[in-house]
Design an enzyme around this catalytic site. Structure first.
Site, mmCIF file in Angstrom:
data_model
loop_
_atom_site.group_PDB
_atom_site.id
_atom_site.type_symbol
_atom_site.label_atom_id
_atom_site.label_comp_id
_atom_site.label_asym_id
_atom_site.label_seq_id
_atom_site.Cartn_x
_atom_site.Cartn_y
_atom_site.Cartn_z
ATOM 1 N N ARG A 135 62.620 -27.086 77.142
ATOM 2 C CA ARG A 135 63.857 -26.589 76.530
ATOM 3 C C ARG A 135 64.826 -26.087 77.585
ATOM 4 N NH1 ARG A 135 60.704 -22.537 72.737
ATOM 5 N NH2 ARG A 135 59.846 -22.277 74.800
ATOM 6 N N SER A 189 58.396 -21.297 68.197
ATOM 7 C CA SER A 189 57.591 -20.792 67.084
ATOM 8 C C SER A 189 57.773 -19.290 66.915
ATOM 9 C CB SER A 189 56.105 -21.122 67.320
ATOM 10 O OG SER A 189 55.906 -22.511 67.294
ATOM 11 N N LYS A 220 45.141 -14.846 71.545
ATOM 12 C CA LYS A 220 46.262 -14.594 70.646
ATOM 13 C C LYS A 220 45.757 -14.517 69.213
ATOM 14 C CE LYS A 220 49.972 -16.789 73.269
ATOM 15 N NZ LYS A 220 51.061 -17.774 73.212
ATOM 16 N N HIS A 228 59.185 -29.320 67.975
ATOM 17 C CA HIS A 228 57.896 -29.978 68.235
ATOM 18 C C HIS A 228 57.897 -31.397 67.652
ATOM 19 C CE1 HIS A 228 56.083 -25.703 68.109
ATOM 20 N NE2 HIS A 228 56.021 -26.097 69.374
#
Length: 165
Positions: free
Chosen positions: A91, A129, A42, A18
């Site tokens: 990514r 993460s 979440k 990040h």
């Protein structure tokens, strides 16, 4: 004319991947707002205030990076900040598929907001993460995956939960 970009995410926790995307964005755009999403679907490891603080500590030396939080539609938040760019890190191909859908709906809602995709540095292409939390929870080292202050916060959080020595 000032170009303001918004770099959204949950940042639970912020990783070196990040940081790489945001630091590089800060070299391109006049102002970068790191926008921490409040996702009610979440249960994050770190609450919104903690995530904002960890990010603020990460970008303390960047005069053109601001950290904020938001709830709701990203496009509405971007408009509220008078921004015109969304920055997203990629990514792998799987990231692109998801981001393409998000970008398409954002574009449908506001054609004036552009999305800027930035490929992650190869050394962080595997990093997320979720992976960081899994490693930390299972007593592995996250050194080099997150900034030192985030590593300390993870150790503290999992020590409290009885998961790290």
């Amino acid at each position: 004319m000032t170009t303001t970009a918004v770099a959204p995410g949950s940042f639970d926790p912020v990783t070196n991947g990040h940081l790489d995307i945001i630091e590089r964005s800060a070299k391109i755009f006049d102002k970068v707002i790191v926008a921490v999403l409040i996702n009610r679907n979440k249960t994050p490891l770190f609450n919104i205030e903690e995530r904002v603080e960890l990010l603020q500590d990460s970008f303390r030396d960047f005069s053109n990076v601001e950290v904020d939080s938001f709830d709701g539609l990203l496009v509405n938040y971007v408009r509220s900040k008078n921004a015109n760019v969304i920055v997203r890190g990629l990514r792998a191909v799987t990231d692109f598929e998801y981001e393409m859908q998000s970008t398409s709906i954002n574009r449908k809602m506001d054609k004036e907001i552009e999305t800027f995709f930035m490929m992650t540095n190869n050394q962080y292409s595997y990093l997320s993460s979720s992976i960081v939390k899994e490693v930390a929870k299972n007593k592995g080292s996250v050194n080099g995956l997150v900034p030192p202050h985030v590593e300390d916060a993870l150790k503290q959080r999992y020590n409290r939960a009885g998961n790290l020595n």
